[in-house]
Enzyme design. Structure first.
Site, short mmCIF file in Angstrom:
data_model
loop_
_atom_site.label_atom_id
_atom_site.label_comp_id
_atom_site.label_asym_id
_atom_site.label_seq_id
_atom_site.Cartn_x
_atom_site.Cartn_y
_atom_site.Cartn_z
N ASN A 1 -5.06 7.52 4.67
CA ASN A 1 -4.79 6.72 5.86
C ASN A 1 -3.32 6.83 6.21
O ASN A 1 -2.46 6.47 5.39
CB ASN A 1 -5.14 5.25 5.61
CG ASN A 1 -4.92 4.38 6.82
OD1 ASN A 1 -5.73 4.39 7.76
ND2 ASN A 1 -3.81 3.65 6.85
N GLU A 2 -3.02 7.32 7.39
CA GLU A 2 -1.63 7.38 7.86
C GLU A 2 -0.68 7.84 6.77
O GLU A 2 0.26 7.12 6.38
CB GLU A 2 -1.20 6.00 8.39
CG GLU A 2 -2.03 5.52 9.57
CD GLU A 2 -1.59 4.17 10.12
OE1 GLU A 2 -0.81 3.48 9.44
OE2 GLU A 2 -2.02 3.81 11.22
N CYS B 1 9.14 14.21 -8.61
CA CYS B 1 9.33 14.87 -7.32
C CYS B 1 10.56 15.77 -7.36
O CYS B 1 10.59 16.81 -6.70
CB CYS B 1 9.46 13.83 -6.20
SG CYS B 1 7.86 13.11 -5.74
N CYS C 1 11.46 10.44 -7.11
CA CYS C 1 11.34 10.22 -8.55
C CYS C 1 11.63 11.51 -9.33
O CYS C 1 11.70 12.60 -8.75
CB CYS C 1 9.95 9.68 -8.88
SG CYS C 1 8.67 10.93 -8.90
N TRP D 1 1.91 -8.80 10.84
CA TRP D 1 2.09 -8.93 9.39
C TRP D 1 2.72 -10.30 9.16
O TRP D 1 2.01 -11.28 9.05
CB TRP D 1 2.98 -7.80 8.85
CG TRP D 1 2.29 -6.50 8.62
CD1 TRP D 1 1.24 -5.98 9.34
CD2 TRP D 1 2.58 -5.54 7.60
NE1 TRP D 1 0.88 -4.76 8.82
CE2 TRP D 1 1.69 -4.47 7.76
CE3 TRP D 1 3.52 -5.47 6.59
CZ2 TRP D 1 1.70 -3.34 6.93
CZ3 TRP D 1 3.55 -4.36 5.75
CH2 TRP D 1 2.64 -3.31 5.93
N CYS E 1 9.33 10.34 -1.63
CA CYS E 1 9.55 9.89 -3.00
C CYS E 1 10.67 10.69 -3.63
O CYS E 1 10.79 11.90 -3.40
CB CYS E 1 8.25 10.05 -3.81
SG CYS E 1 8.45 9.57 -5.54
N ARG F 1 0.86 -1.18 0.00
CA ARG F 1 0.00 0.00 0.00
C ARG F 1 0.89 1.22 0.00
O ARG F 1 2.11 1.09 0.17
CB ARG F 1 -0.94 0.00 1.21
CG ARG F 1 -0.24 0.19 2.53
CD ARG F 1 -1.23 0.12 3.69
NE ARG F 1 -0.64 0.65 4.90
CZ ARG F 1 -1.15 0.53 6.12
NH1 ARG F 1 -2.29 -0.09 6.31
NH2 ARG F 1 -0.54 1.04 7.17
N CYS G 1 3.45 7.96 -5.76
CA CYS G 1 4.21 9.21 -5.69
C CYS G 1 3.25 10.35 -5.40
O CYS G 1 2.28 10.55 -6.14
CB CYS G 1 4.92 9.43 -7.02
SG CYS G 1 5.42 11.14 -7.29
N GLU H 1 -7.88 4.50 15.63
CA GLU H 1 -7.54 3.08 15.71
C GLU H 1 -6.88 2.85 17.06
O GLU H 1 -5.75 3.28 17.29
CB GLU H 1 -6.56 2.67 14.59
CG GLU H 1 -7.09 2.83 13.18
CD GLU H 1 -6.10 2.37 12.10
OE1 GLU H 1 -5.10 1.71 12.45
OE2 GLU H 1 -6.34 2.68 10.92
#
Lengths: 481, 481, 481
Positions: free
Chosen positions: B142-143, B153, B150, B308, B148, B104, B108, B300
């Site tokens: 989310n969070e 960027c 690239c 994980w 990046c 996830r 970029c 949360e």
């Protein structure tokens, strides 16, 4: 004259400050400074647009205060415009990644375009300063180092091999390429030993290390040739990096130079060691003296805590003096301290100099001044002193490189073995010369050749008469393997 | 109303199960759930083909059981078709490698195409749910996290610098690029600080961290603008990650939001620590309260072992209740637990929720229900309670980033220094506010500003009157460097 | 006949030496040698230009000394010209980097061009040696291993998935791709689990490991098909790598072969362990016997210290004999020792054989000869002996791979758990069979199935009657997860 001085970056400071700096230097006994080895951006702001005015003015002020100048050719760190001109002039690392802009020494040493820009700026500087009475000599580049694995270097390696072996048959036989069916049928098939290739054939690995060393020797030679032609009256040096650096055959690199100079940092202190390893520093000096078997210079002697991302340890009171006399005892004929004043920016903004960031004289300036006074009185007597030692140790870069490729034993390190022998002698105050394997050994009572892994016939032929004439030779396991 | 609830993923389970879930939730006192922040694949199975029916039905069932809904915009994890549309929308890591599909947050943050798809799905959701009476608010993405490097960027960074500095002369002077001849003569020459560039200029390094933080703030703002326009009656938040996360200036990220929410996992337990670090959890709460200096929510809150590739530690009996009241004591006005039921697949198939994989109520459900009952009785009295603390600690992201680039000392860590001061107060039950450097300090007796490495004039101007008026200021070495 | 012999590389030595080698072998009781598995460069110096003359002469000399020959197909290490032909036939590592020339096993196992060259050289050898009376069998490739993540393998993986799942709906449901919105809408979107993708979906991860295993099984099958057709009278084997190697489902790889052979190095000694782990060696033998539940061969039995960059430990006096009888006790019907003579070059120039570099018989030759004499007397009685053991342990590659993707607990390792059960039995002299999960269990009193993480219905159906009939089944936590 015993050269005593600092590495100075006038371009980092407002021009109004320069006279103050020169006065403070003169008061401390400084008679020599190194300038400009990282100033390419100011010397040639755009391609072919040279600007020496600022440097002329800086030199003039220094000269007016009795200070001579060594100029560095600025090829160790290129301005953005140079690298933007040649996107393929960045080194490729051993892991296959091409470097990018942002630090220094990013250039591929075989890149024709980069080398040409290097020759152009060197020639322009040389022509401008050949007759400047303040300029006494040149330092080529700065701490040459690195290995490049780019396609250009691969092609150059293949050519180097063609010159060395003549035919693929000879090369295949020398490397034993029948093992695992590596028999090369075209020169263009030969790879460079990047990580993605896995553990390489040891012959290929050793030859690549030799090739890269030769490449840097050749890179230096291009500038030597220009300077010899344009500035015949000025000496040429390069600042070496002591015993520990092992990527270039320093005997070969020293050969075309007038004098060896080196950069000594006993308390770099990245790991904040409490104690200075004096034997290790001594080994650095003796190695440098051995490169040309003549006195050497200190081009960068530590005068403050080192620091990139973390700050090292400040030399303790008296250590600058201690290190100075240790260097002289081992054959130093000049002491240049790095650096005059701590920079306020850049990657090395915590690499401290004689003066702090604020520029006021402090403890380390006082120490410099005290040493300067002593050397003004004693200097002439020191010059050219010869170190006569009963012991020689044979240092072989070929052996060092072969062990880099094949460590032989997980706990074995050639430099550590070498150092342990050296240290035993050092701690007993027995003087040692560090010599190449073809050195004249007749003057020594004892020759130590730790683990001469690569032992060509000529070396054996040099050792035999020494032993036959009563010399004592110590060698170890893993010799002549 | 004190919002009490869970993070729920109806799309992971058969629709027949939804009513059972809603009944169990209602029985436990749940009045709020968060939905859909990872459901882009179900909301927009193909480009422009939106499907809200399933979500409508899920919301309807929840609403029928007295449960309100917070919707997440789903841009944190894009379906394969989005990334396949824009192969250059994958982040490039600091090591120069472009990310690929499979986890996830791969995108970029400056990619125009990705941002457009994000705006389109956000607007479609907003328009569909603006008038849904069950939907009370929005969580953006989310969070947010990541950096990046690239080419896109890099260009955006160059533009950001142009806005900040105006001219290259100003930039070169600010960064001290004359060091090592880094003087930029074109904006396009300026690199991003990837690993292949080596240790970068510290000015460039700090500015890149600022730029990336601003980029994420801007990314969030695009969605804020849409939601403000389309859903003016619903609140907007983002789920933050406490004290430890340091890539985005959380003060800036919180500014446009109605409320700060955060994700608290006291026993993530990757390293299976036996003890929960309560002071550290408290610091998270106080940091979150400080972002807007107002009560915050838990979006949360841990209700099962994390997991994980390895499985963490199950909250001990009573810990969910302990953590809940700790949060409330530090200013929480809502408790949402992650997650309702443990998923049976995906990277987080061992990240446990209130219910186990099997879906039957068990010990953790009973604990949730007990807490729910208590908060139904006490909740209204808690809301909007103000924490009045005698001590403030100044948190500076600029300082944090500068230390990331230059650690100064191998044993120095700014967050650890900060935490050690905080912990000393926490262990003496002295309440602390975490504030930005421009906060109003007049209400405090003591202000602690550990190692304010970056200390701009405005901060000094804020501290001076505080001290002149009798306030006590504690700071440390490496301030105002 | 009990096959007793060595791995021999005549191509590494002058032809004049071959007769001496053959005499020494014969004197030591050698009746079998393996040849040519790394000789592609000599067998096919250029594309299609086959040269078997040298090998014919070597075989003739050996045969004249009563020695039979096993030929290796040479596809494990390709000549430079093969790889130069197909620049995209290099493996891509898990980190996304494409390998380069210089070691062995660099090839991508799905590359059509490479596979064709492999089939061509195999067919040419097969046709040339089908009727050679000295040639008794074939070893396919050498220690097949590796995983490739190149675009070609990605496409092959997508096709493999299409065959396995039929539709994307089935695949999405099986993997739970709705988690984090990974729902695939085109087969071409499915990635391979490279590091740049982050922690992958566990379903995808497990299927990729299965796919790669199947790919190598298929790679081997191509050569099996040729050899079965062309050389129906000669046996076919592959040299396996014992218990520890885990990238290929060895039960599947063994299926089409006549006999399993393996390479056993009790004292590889990279870490210079003082003691040999005898239980671990025994587990290797029992695993190899279990692959086809029949006697196996040693194709490479250690006869000298191993060595790539460092040199390992020389087998202690008597250890060759000890290891030989351990192998025989566990079911070995042949002993081939690696290697006859230590090579003087190549990556393995320190991998020692029976003879040292100098080629004179020494201690290890004497040991070989002593063993040879014993086996000449006892060999026939050993052949085909059946190991009847009361205990079976179920080895599941599926389980092993699933744990590679999800370790479950930081201190958990499936192979270590498996080994600990095995070792307890081994130390009590209780014989163990290592069997697949579908093996006939009726003959055992005890079946141990450590952590059967992946437990399909068929396995449960195999275990149930065993237990119902009074068998004792031991399993552990993390079974049938």
């Amino acid at each position: 004259m015993f050269h005593f001085g600092v590495d100075y970056y006038p371009e980092h400071w407002p021009e109004e400050r320069w006279a103050t700096d020169a006065q403070l230097m003169q008061a401390a006994g400084v008679n020599t400074v190194r300038l400009a080895e990282f100033a390419w951006s100011f010397l040639e702001p755009e391609a072919g647009d040279f600007d020496f005015d600022w440097l002329d003015r800086a030199i003039e002020i220094l000269h007016a205060h009795g200070i001579q100048v060594i100029l560095g050719t600025p090829t160790a760190s290129a301005p953005p415009w140079v690298m933007a001109m040649f996107p393929d002039s960045y080194k490729v690392n051993e892991n296959g990644q091409r470097r990018t802009y942002g630090n220094r020494c990013e250039f591929c040493p075989t890149h024709a375009g980069y080398r040409e820009r290097g020759r152009l700026v060197t020639r322009a500087m040389a022509e401008h300063y050949a007759d400047n009475p303040a300029v006494i000599g040149w330092q080529i580049d700065n701490e040459l180092n690195g290995r490049c694995y780019c396609p250009n270097c691969r092609a150059a390696f293949q050519n180097w091999l063609r010159e060395r072996y003549g035919t693929l048959e000879t090369l295949n036989a020398a490397w034993g390429t029948i093992f695992w069916s590596h028999v090369y049928t075209e020169w263009s098939q030969i790879p460079v030993p990047v990580e993605t290739g896995g553990v390489p054939n040891p012959g290929l690995d050793l030859d690549f290390r030799r090739f890269m060393s030769d490449t840097f020797v050749h890179f230096q030679q291009e500038q030597v040739d220009i300077l010899r032609q344009v500035c015949p009256m000025q000496f040429i040096t390069h600042n070496f990096m002591g015993f520990n650096f092992d990527q270039i055959d320093y005997f070969k690199l020293a050969q075309p130079l007038d004098v060896v100079t080196w950069d000594n940092y006993p308390r770099t202190g990245w790991r904040l060691e409490k104690e200075v390893n004096h034997a290790y520093v001594a080994l650095g000096h003796d190695t440098m003296r051995g490169l040309k078997r003549q006195p050497f210079w200190l081009m960068e002697e530590q005068s403050g805590s080192g620091g990139w991302q973390t700050v090292g340890i400040n030399p303790r009171p008296g250590e600058m003096r201690l290190w100075t006399y240790q260097a002289i005892a081992h054959g130093a004929d000049a002491m240049i301290y790095f650096r005059w004043r701590t920079a306020r920016y850049g990657t090395e903004q915590y690499w401290h100099g004689v003066l702090y960031h604020h520029g006021q004289p402090g403890r380390r300036y006082d120490e410099l001044k005290a040493i300067g006074g002593e050397l003004q009185r004693a200097g002439e007597k020191i010059l050219g002193a010869e170190n006569r030692n009963p012991v020689a140790m044979i240092l072989s870069y070929d052996t060092r490189w072969a062990f880099q490729g094949q460590q032989n034993h997980v706990d074995f390190h050639y430099p550590a073995l070498f150092t342990s022998y050296y240290k035993a002698l050092h701690n007993r105050n027995i003087g040692v010369d560090i010599v190449p394997s073809d050195a004249d050994l007749s003057r020594y009572r004892l020759v130590i050749a730790p683990a001469l892994y690569i032992l060509p016939q000529e070396t054996a032929d040099n050792l035999r008469p020494f032993v036959q004439n009563g010399g004592m030779l110590i060698t170890t396991a893993r010799s002549a393997v």
